[in-house]
Design an enzyme around this catalytic site. Structure first.
Site, PDB file in Angstrom:
ATOM      1  N   HIS A 129      -7.091  -5.719  10.057  1.00 50.20           N
ATOM      2  CA  HIS A 129      -6.861  -5.447   8.644  1.00 50.20           C
ATOM      3  C   HIS A 129      -5.586  -6.013   7.831  1.00 50.20           C
ATOM      4  CE1 HIS A 129      -4.747  -1.323   9.325  1.00 50.20           C
ATOM      5  NE2 HIS A 129      -3.594  -2.357   9.159  1.00 50.20           N
ATOM      6  N   ASN A 148      -7.289  -4.048  14.029  1.00 48.68           N
ATOM      7  CA  ASN A 148      -8.592  -4.387  13.722  1.00 48.68           C
ATOM      8  C   ASN A 148      -8.824  -5.288  12.669  1.00 48.68           C
ATOM      9  OD1 ASN A 148      -7.774  -2.929  11.402  1.00 48.68           O
ATOM     10  ND2 ASN A 148      -9.046  -1.362  11.488  1.00 48.68           N
ATOM     11  N   GLU A 192      -9.540  -2.640   5.093  1.00 50.12           N
ATOM     12  CA  GLU A 192     -10.070  -2.370   6.625  1.00 50.12           C
ATOM     13  C   GLU A 192     -11.415  -3.264   6.494  1.00 50.12           C
ATOM     14  OE1 GLU A 192      -8.488  -0.866   8.376  1.00 50.12           O
ATOM     15  OE2 GLU A 192      -8.204   1.379   7.919  1.00 50.12           O
ATOM     16  N   ASP A 200       1.018  -1.113   0.059  1.00 53.76           N
ATOM     17  CA  ASP A 200       0.100   0.106   0.004  1.00 53.76           C
ATOM     18  C   ASP A 200       0.952   1.276  -0.038  1.00 53.76           C
ATOM     19  OD1 ASP A 200       0.845  -0.437   2.526  1.00 53.76           O
ATOM     20  OD2 ASP A 200      -1.218  -1.205   3.308  1.00 53.76           O
TER      21      ASP A 200
END
Ligand code: F6R
Length: 268
Positions: free
Chosen positions: A139, A137, A144, A67
């Protein structure tokens, strides 16, 4: 999934480094998928050390990062390009022309970046080994919770939790991007092998959901249960919530003895 629980974060980096070195020895022109973040820093330090001290070469390798922030220029110290140069590429012999991030140049259309990145990965012959971390979380990359499990490289809006988790890296008056371009979940799943590193107690809940929870877009990393060849390297605090911990430790010992006897193997 192959779950390896090690005593601390340094052992996680050392074992990860060995796996990468093993691949490069067999396939010097390997295509590596890379990640940024705090967890990867010690892995990169290890690999740089192996390069400097044992001649591990990246000369013929190609890399694709998971990313990159959108709206942050490549030469901004906060860009993932800067991170990769600073922490890794500047210290090894990789040809930087063969290192790629899903970046969108200023004034260009970010929608076009994804399909081009996908094509570039295909043109390189696909990713042999995707190295990655895990968000608190759940990801992977910047996919996400609620990301499509069949997504491809595209623009994503970061969650408030991710922004909060990463805010430690930005000073108060600094622009913190809320958008990124990330490989999709299907892109990640196309990699031949996946190596996920997670350390620290703040990852324990996400690790449990990834390994032992139901397959769900609410924990994007749980998709890895469907990949044939995943190795998860954990330190003790990150593994603390796993119900089957004893079995994973037992499997690891069995694998070590299989390796000694037959030179194999992976227990997925
Ligand atoms: C970064 C990335 C993220 C991180 C994850 C963990 O390129 O893709 O998924 O791997 O957020 O970050 P750290 O290691 O900083 O906890």
């Amino acid at each position: 999934m192959e779950i390896i629980i090690l005593k601390n974060a340094e052992s996680v980096a050392a074992t990860g480094g060995e796996l990468v070195a093993e691949l490069l020895r067999v396939r010097p022109d390997a295509v590596l998928g890379l990640a940024t973040g705090s967890t990867q820093l010690s892995l990169y330090r290890r690999l740089v050390k192996q390069h400097l001290e044992s001649g591990l070469s990246f000369k013929h390798a190609t890399s694709f990062n998971l990313d990159e922030y959108l709206g942050v220029a490549a030469d901004n110290p906060q860009s993932y390009r800067s991170y990769m140069n600073r922490e890794f590429f500047d210290h090894i012999d990789i040809n930087k022309n063969n290192t790629f991030l899903p970046a969108c140049e200023d004034g260009k259309n970010p929608i076009l970046v994804g399909p081009r990145y996908e094509q570039a990965i295909l043109d390189a012959g696909g990713i042999d080994l995707q190295i990655m971390g895990l968000g608190a979380n759940g990801h992977i990359g910047f996919n996400e919770p609620s990301s499509s499990l069949s997504s491809r490289t595209r623009v994503k809006t970061l969650t408030k939790q991710t922004l909060k988790d990463n805010s430690r890296l930005f000073s108060e008056d600094e622009f913190q991007p809320t958008l990124a371009i990330t490989m999709g979940i299907a892109t990640i799943m196309d990699a031949g092998r996946i190596l996920l590193l997670a350390t620290g107690e703040n990852k324990a809940a996400a690790v449990s959901k990834m390994v032992e929870g139901p397959l769900s877009a609410m924990c994007p990393a749980s998709i890895l249960q469907l990949h044939e060849r995943v190795t998860v390297l954990l330190d003790e605090p990150a593994a603390a919530g796993l119900r089957n911990k004893d079995y994973y430790n037992w499997t690891y010992l069995q694998n070590e003895s299989l390796k000694d006897r037959f030179g194999i193997i992976h227990d997925g």
